[in-house]
Design a protein around this motif. Structure first.
Motif, PDB file in Angstrom:
ATOM      1  N   ARG A 141      26.879   0.073  16.374  1.00  6.23           N
ATOM      2  CA  ARG A 141      25.785  -0.252  15.820  1.00  6.23           C
ATOM      3  C   ARG A 141      25.448   0.218  14.524  1.00  6.23           C
ATOM      4  O   ARG A 141      25.529   1.144  14.095  1.00  6.23           O
ATOM      5  CB  ARG A 141      24.330  -0.112  16.659  1.00  6.23           C
ATOM      6  N   THR A 142      24.747  -0.759  13.842  1.00  7.65           N
ATOM      7  CA  THR A 142      24.046  -0.184  12.514  1.00  7.65           C
ATOM      8  C   THR A 142      22.893  -0.117  13.002  1.00  7.65           C
ATOM      9  O   THR A 142      21.924  -0.848  13.347  1.00  7.65           O
ATOM     10  CB  THR A 142      24.096  -1.381  11.329  1.00  7.65           C
ATOM     11  N   VAL A 143      22.435   1.362  12.495  1.00  8.80           N
ATOM     12  CA  VAL A 143      21.259   1.806  13.164  1.00  8.80           C
ATOM     13  C   VAL A 143      20.412   2.311  12.138  1.00  8.80           C
ATOM     14  O   VAL A 143      20.673   2.815  11.110  1.00  8.80           O
ATOM     15  CB  VAL A 143      21.505   3.131  14.038  1.00  8.80           C
ATOM     16  N   VAL A 144      19.112   1.711  11.906  1.00  3.88           N
ATOM     17  CA  VAL A 144      18.151   2.087  10.831  1.00  3.88           C
ATOM     18  C   VAL A 144      17.059   2.621  11.479  1.00  3.88           C
ATOM     19  O   VAL A 144      16.457   2.151  12.599  1.00  3.88           O
ATOM     20  CB  VAL A 144      17.671   0.514  10.249  1.00  3.88           C
ATOM     21  N   THR A 145      16.686   3.751  10.926  1.00  3.36           N
ATOM     22  CA  THR A 145      15.272   4.570  11.157  1.00  3.36           C
ATOM     23  C   THR A 145      14.502   4.687  10.001  1.00  3.36           C
ATOM     24  O   THR A 145      15.045   4.439   9.001  1.00  3.36           O
ATOM     25  CB  THR A 145      15.796   6.137  11.913  1.00  3.36           C
TER      26      THR A 145
ATOM     27  N   GLY B 222       0.741  -1.284   0.029  1.00  2.00           N
ATOM     28  CA  GLY B 222       0.111  -0.082  -0.003  1.00  2.00           C
ATOM     29  C   GLY B 222       0.806   1.352  -0.033  1.00  2.00           C
ATOM     30  O   GLY B 222       0.381   2.193   0.061  1.00  2.00           O
ATOM     31  N   GLY B 223       2.164   1.215  -0.208  1.00  2.00           N
ATOM     32  CA  GLY B 223       2.837   2.387  -0.170  1.00  2.00           C
ATOM     33  C   GLY B 223       4.332   2.301  -0.287  1.00  2.00           C
ATOM     34  O   GLY B 223       4.732   1.090  -0.861  1.00  2.00           O
ATOM     35  N   ARG B 224       5.153   3.201   0.137  1.00  2.00           N
ATOM     36  CA  ARG B 224       6.591   3.261  -0.110  1.00  2.00           C
ATOM     37  C   ARG B 224       7.005   3.767   1.307  1.00  2.00           C
ATOM     38  O   ARG B 224       6.468   4.703   2.099  1.00  2.00           O
ATOM     39  CB  ARG B 224       7.042   4.181  -1.212  1.00  2.00           C
ATOM     40  N   LEU B 225       8.054   3.233   1.868  1.00  2.00           N
ATOM     41  CA  LEU B 225       8.860   3.237   3.091  1.00  2.00           C
ATOM     42  C   LEU B 225      10.150   4.068   3.021  1.00  2.00           C
ATOM     43  O   LEU B 225      10.841   3.258   2.412  1.00  2.00           O
ATOM     44  CB  LEU B 225       8.756   1.988   3.971  1.00  2.00           C
ATOM     45  N   TYR B 226      10.467   5.163   3.550  1.00  2.00           N
ATOM     46  CA  TYR B 226      11.652   6.084   3.562  1.00  2.00           C
ATOM     47  C   TYR B 226      12.575   5.435   4.823  1.00  2.00           C
ATOM     48  O   TYR B 226      11.861   5.370   6.153  1.00  2.00           O
ATOM     49  CB  TYR B 226      11.368   7.353   3.690  1.00  2.00           C
ATOM     50  N   TYR B 227      13.834   5.173   4.715  1.00  2.00           N
ATOM     51  CA  TYR B 227      14.493   4.756   5.746  1.00  2.00           C
ATOM     52  C   TYR B 227      15.862   5.137   5.616  1.00  2.00           C
ATOM     53  O   TYR B 227      16.332   5.588   4.402  1.00  2.00           O
ATOM     54  CB  TYR B 227      14.345   3.123   6.179  1.00  2.00           C
ATOM     55  N   GLU B 228      16.516   5.114   6.836  1.00  2.00           N
ATOM     56  CA  GLU B 228      18.151   5.664   6.829  1.00  2.00           C
ATOM     57  C   GLU B 228      18.895   4.597   7.534  1.00  2.00           C
ATOM     58  O   GLU B 228      18.283   3.876   8.487  1.00  2.00           O
ATOM     59  CB  GLU B 228      18.123   6.871   7.518  1.00  2.00           C
ATOM     60  N   VAL B 229      20.087   4.459   7.036  1.00  2.00           N
ATOM     61  CA  VAL B 229      21.124   3.515   7.455  1.00  2.00           C
ATOM     62  C   VAL B 229      22.475   4.432   7.923  1.00  2.00           C
ATOM     63  O   VAL B 229      22.786   5.041   7.088  1.00  2.00           O
ATOM     64  CB  VAL B 229      21.321   2.286   6.697  1.00  2.00           C
TER      65      VAL B 229
END
Length: 275
Positions: A50-54, A13-20
């Motif tokens: 840590r590898t941090v994903v938001t 149902g959509g698109r997800l924006y994320y940062e690594v």
């Protein structure tokens, strides 16, 4: 600190924006309705080891929906996080969830238990666990009705008061929960409208599957702010910990402690994750 890499993931149902950002064991930092930008200093403080994903939750900021009128539920948001783990090629991860993001994390641990190693659920607003649940749900209903009748500013004023925050003169200008004094941008206002119209009810009415959480493979830690004793989420957090048969772990500050003291909060989270 290097800038994070940015990505967009197709989800249902959509698109997800994320940062690594960073290197090391994978940690997902999850908010609701707060987007990735609010967690940036906290994520930077964690990224040394840590590898941090938001990410921006569905319908918030840069995470667009095919149907903007679709409600956001903890289950849908949990499935988004699971899809994010698949895209990262990760079998599992540690998860830190704040407020509504903590509710997302609980839904993730139930729906996708093998994906969560340790979940730190910081002050989830689970009003259904309280003895006065009916009154709390009625307050939320009134907040949503106020939004539809009087707009974002009036709804935030009622929300902040019901949550237990000191609102001073009782006026609010439509800013996010974590920054009640900031002048809201057009995106802040759009996110607030989304929150009141499509997210708040589903989040606060979510009832976690306690047997699934206590018997599942995930370690569940309930986080609570050292200065949150006056907040409704203090009560919901202690109620959840009691249902799980655990003691809540204290973190610096109050509901948004990671905003005011991101490094101290990051250090406290490291101790929980390695303990």
């Amino acid at each position: 600190m290097p800038s994070p890499s940015t990505h967009t993931l197709p989800v249902s149902g959509g698109r997800l924006y994320y940062e690594v950002r960073g290197n090391g064991p994978l940690l997902l930092v999850v908010g609701s309705p707060m987007d990735a930008s609010h967690f940036a200093p906290f994520a930077d403080a964690l990224a040394s080891d840590r590898t941090v994903v938001t990410h921006d939750p569905r319908g918030i900021s840069r995470s667009a929906l095919d149907d903007p009128a679709q409600d956001s539920t903890p289950e849908l948001r949990a499935d988004d996080v699971a899809a994010l783990l698949v895209a990262l090629g990760a079998g599992s991860a540690d998860v830190f969830g704040s407020s509504g993001g903590a509710v997302t994390g609980l839904a993730l641990a139930v729906r996708h238990p093998g994906r969560v190693r340790t979940l730190v659920a910081h002050e989830p607003p689970l009003f259904g666990l309280l003895p006065d649940a009916a009154a709390r749900h009625a307050e939320v209903d009134d907040i949503v009705a106020t939004y539809h009748r009087d707009g974002v500013g009036a709804a935030w004023a009622k929300f902040m008061s019901a949550a237990g925050f000191d609102t001073g003169d009782g006026e609010d200008d439509g800013a996010p929960v974590a920054e009640p004094s900031a002048q809201p941008s057009a995106q802040d206002l759009a996110n607030s409208e989304r929150f009141f119209a499509h997210e708040l009810l589903g989040t606060t009415r979510y009832l976690p599957d306690i047997p699934a959480l206590t018997s599942g493979p995930s370690r569940i830690v309930v986080g609570i702010g050292a200065e949150s004793g006056h907040l409704a989420t203090y009560r919901t957090s202690t109620a959840l910990a009691d249902r799980l048969g655990t003691q809540p772990v204290e973190f610096p500050g109050d509901h948004g402690g990671f905003l005011g003291a991101p490094r101290d909060f990051a250090d406290a989270l490291r101790k929980v994750l390695t303990g």
